[in-house]
Each structure stands twice: as C-alpha cells, then as structure tokens.
Write an enzyme that holds these catalytic residues in place. Structure first.
Site, PDB file in Angstrom:
ATOM      1  N   SER A  40      -2.600  -0.338  -6.561  1.00 10.31           N
ATOM      2  CA  SER A  40      -2.443   1.360  -6.734  1.00 10.31           C
ATOM      3  C   SER A  40      -1.344   1.382  -5.883  1.00 10.31           C
ATOM      4  O   SER A  40      -1.041   2.001  -6.197  1.00 10.31           O
ATOM      5  CB  SER A  40      -3.177   2.337  -7.127  1.00 10.31           C
ATOM      6  OG  SER A  40      -3.958   1.782  -4.995  1.00 10.31           O
TER       7      SER A  40
ATOM      8  N   ARG B  26      -6.452  -1.250 -14.614  1.00 11.90           N
ATOM      9  CA  ARG B  26      -7.026  -1.647 -13.132  1.00 11.90           C
ATOM     10  C   ARG B  26      -8.864  -1.782 -12.873  1.00 11.90           C
ATOM     11  O   ARG B  26      -9.776  -1.597 -14.593  1.00 11.90           O
ATOM     12  CB  ARG B  26      -7.233   0.298 -12.847  1.00 11.90           C
ATOM     13  CG  ARG B  26      -7.314  -0.424 -11.507  1.00 11.90           C
ATOM     14  CD  ARG B  26      -7.305   1.093 -11.299  1.00 11.90           C
ATOM     15  NE  ARG B  26      -7.974   1.853 -10.436  1.00 11.90           N
ATOM     16  CZ  ARG B  26      -7.101   1.370  -8.097  1.00 11.90           C
ATOM     17  NH1 ARG B  26      -6.174   0.316  -8.162  1.00 11.90           N
ATOM     18  NH2 ARG B  26      -7.996   1.183  -7.189  1.00 11.90           N
TER      19      ARG B  26
ATOM     20  N   ASN C 129      -6.244  -5.379  -8.696  1.00 11.13           N
ATOM     21  CA  ASN C 129      -5.916  -3.810  -8.285  1.00 11.13           C
ATOM     22  C   ASN C 129      -4.936  -3.920  -7.241  1.00 11.13           C
ATOM     23  O   ASN C 129      -4.955  -3.889  -5.589  1.00 11.13           O
ATOM     24  CB  ASN C 129      -7.065  -2.688  -8.065  1.00 11.13           C
ATOM     25  CG  ASN C 129      -7.612  -3.127  -9.332  1.00 11.13           C
ATOM     26  OD1 ASN C 129      -7.750  -3.971 -10.464  1.00 11.13           O
ATOM     27  ND2 ASN C 129      -9.039  -2.061  -9.238  1.00 11.13           N
TER      28      ASN C 129
ATOM     29  N   ASP D  26      -7.604  -9.293  -2.389  1.00  9.02           N
ATOM     30  CA  ASP D  26      -7.849  -8.600  -1.037  1.00  9.02           C
ATOM     31  C   ASP D  26      -9.023  -8.514  -0.484  1.00  9.02           C
ATOM     32  O   ASP D  26      -9.714  -7.459  -1.434  1.00  9.02           O
ATOM     33  CB  ASP D  26      -7.341  -6.788  -0.936  1.00  9.02           C
ATOM     34  CG  ASP D  26      -5.157  -6.901  -1.213  1.00  9.02           C
ATOM     35  OD1 ASP D  26      -5.251  -8.387  -1.363  1.00  9.02           O
ATOM     36  OD2 ASP D  26      -5.081  -6.175  -2.068  1.00  9.02           O
TER      37      ASP D  26
ATOM     38  N   ASP E 290     -10.223 -11.786  -7.338  1.00  7.48           N
ATOM     39  CA  ASP E 290     -10.044 -10.557  -6.779  1.00  7.48           C
ATOM     40  C   ASP E 290      -8.859 -11.501  -5.625  1.00  7.48           C
ATOM     41  O   ASP E 290      -9.776 -11.919  -5.417  1.00  7.48           O
ATOM     42  CB  ASP E 290     -11.407  -9.903  -6.141  1.00  7.48           C
ATOM     43  CG  ASP E 290     -10.146  -8.636  -5.199  1.00  7.48           C
ATOM     44  OD1 ASP E 290      -9.780  -7.796  -6.108  1.00  7.48           O
ATOM     45  OD2 ASP E 290     -11.321  -8.957  -4.544  1.00  7.48           O
TER      46      ASP E 290
ATOM     47  N   TYR F 219      -3.435  -2.160   0.983  1.00  4.92           N
ATOM     48  CA  TYR F 219      -1.883  -1.700   1.161  1.00  4.92           C
ATOM     49  C   TYR F 219      -0.916  -3.267   0.532  1.00  4.92           C
ATOM     50  O   TYR F 219       0.166  -3.103   1.221  1.00  4.92           O
ATOM     51  CB  TYR F 219      -1.083  -0.012   1.331  1.00  4.92           C
ATOM     52  CG  TYR F 219      -1.937   0.780   0.421  1.00  4.92           C
ATOM     53  CD1 TYR F 219      -2.004   0.691  -1.282  1.00  4.92           C
ATOM     54  CD2 TYR F 219      -2.870   1.368   1.595  1.00  4.92           C
ATOM     55  CE1 TYR F 219      -2.864   2.024  -1.720  1.00  4.92           C
ATOM     56  CE2 TYR F 219      -3.358   2.660   0.569  1.00  4.92           C
ATOM     57  CZ  TYR F 219      -3.695   2.615  -0.869  1.00  4.92           C
ATOM     58  OH  TYR F 219      -4.064   3.776  -0.881  1.00  4.92           O
TER      59      TYR F 219
ATOM     60  N   ASP G 214      -8.602  -7.526   3.611  1.00  2.55           N
ATOM     61  CA  ASP G 214      -7.949  -6.873   3.088  1.00  2.55           C
ATOM     62  C   ASP G 214      -7.607  -5.692   4.448  1.00  2.55           C
ATOM     63  O   ASP G 214      -8.392  -5.086   5.464  1.00  2.55           O
ATOM     64  CB  ASP G 214      -9.530  -6.125   2.140  1.00  2.55           C
ATOM     65  CG  ASP G 214      -9.063  -4.745   1.760  1.00  2.55           C
ATOM     66  OD1 ASP G 214      -7.581  -4.304   1.709  1.00  2.55           O
ATOM     67  OD2 ASP G 214     -10.153  -4.323   0.878  1.00  2.55           O
TER      68      ASP G 214
END
Length: 178
Positions: free
Chosen positions: A53, A100, A51, A10, A8, A19, A16
């Site tokens: 989004s 996702r 991911n 973030d 992964d 966005y 993290d």
C-alpha cells in the site's frame, strides 16, 4: 497437476519493517533460503504475493518495490528467480477492488495458468489478510508466527477455521509432502 506455495513477503520471507522498499532495510528471516530450496526440491511452485500500500500512499513507486523484490531474490541465493510469478498489490487498504489481500484474485488466476491443484496449494503468511486470501481462494492457509504476538482477531480466525500454525517457514516446509 502442480503444488504451490503462495508466500507473503514482509514478516514471512523478510523482516517486516513497514513500507520496505530500500535494499539496506532488507533482512531475510532465518531459515527462509533453506525453506524455499526445500520446497522447490519437493516440486512446489513458489509465488510471491505481497500487499504494498506504500505505492498507493505515495511513499515509494512500483519500480522501488520491484527493485526491492529483485534484491530479496538475489540475497536468497536460489538462482535468477525462484518465483514462478509475483503479485505486488499496489492498492491502499480502503480500495476494495484489485489484488490486495484478502482478495483471492491473484491465486485464482495462477491456478489455471500454471495447472495448480488447489488441494496442493498453500497461502503462507503472518497476517489475517494472508489467511483470508487463502480461504477466499479455496486453498490451504497457514500462519507463520515468526516471533510475533498473535492478534486477537487473527487468533480467533485461526481457531474458527482450524488453520495450522508454525514457528517459521522452514518448520512448515519440512512437513510438506512432494
């Protein structure tokens, strides 16, 4: 057959910041470059699985996310690109098809494409969906605490599936066998 880490982004490799797509917001977590170098030295293939989004939500573009990843790679200082492949899952959380996480689709595609041994593959992350993607792909999930408070639902999943936990990526990679 080859071993691999599906990582992964973030909260696992970088802070993290919700966005993340701007270079000035990138903060590599402590020990990450050393951990990735050690994993490569032990013969592991590295896969970036993130991911994003924010793309589906219109906050930034795929090109922004790719530029951010390129800057992360540059800051890691491990050469042109230590990752065998990258998956930027652009879907929004309410979209149920695609890559996702917790979808295992990316992992399932990479296993035969790179002659990976599922027994020697790990999905490494700091969120429930990361762990679920690993379980759904029938590889080993591992949870990185990275200083976060463990959510109740994630804690229950970790307990139910006996998922190992480590404070940092380096702590985990040091336990891996070549």
């Amino acid at each position: 057959m080859n071993n691999a880490l599906f990582l992964d982004r973030d909260g696992t490799l970088v802070e993290d910041t919700h966005y993340l797509y701007k270079a000035e917001d990138i903060r590599i977590l402590e020990g990450v470059p050393q951990a990735l170098r050690l994993a490569l030295e032990k013969g592991y293939h590295l896969f970036l699985f993130t991911n994003q989004s924010g793309i589906a939500r219109g906050y930034y573009t795929l090109q922004d996310a790719e530029a951010c990843n390129t800057e992360i790679i540059r800051r890691l200082g491990l050469g042109p690109n230590p990752f065998t492949a990258t998956c930027i899952a652009q879907e929004a959380p309410w979209e149920t098809t695609g890559y996702r996480k917790p979808s295992p689709k990316f992992i399932q595609e990479m296993i035969p494409a790179h002659n990976l041994s599922p027994a020697g593959c790990w999905m490494v992350g700091d969120n429930l969906c990361d762990l679920q993607a690993g379980k759904n792909a029938a590889i080993h999930p591992v949870y990185l605490q990275c200083g976060k408070t463990l959510a109740d639902e994630t804690h229950q999943y970790i307990q139910q599936h006996a998922i190992p936990q480590y404070p940092t990526l380096l702590d985990f990679v040091q336990t891996l066998q070549p």
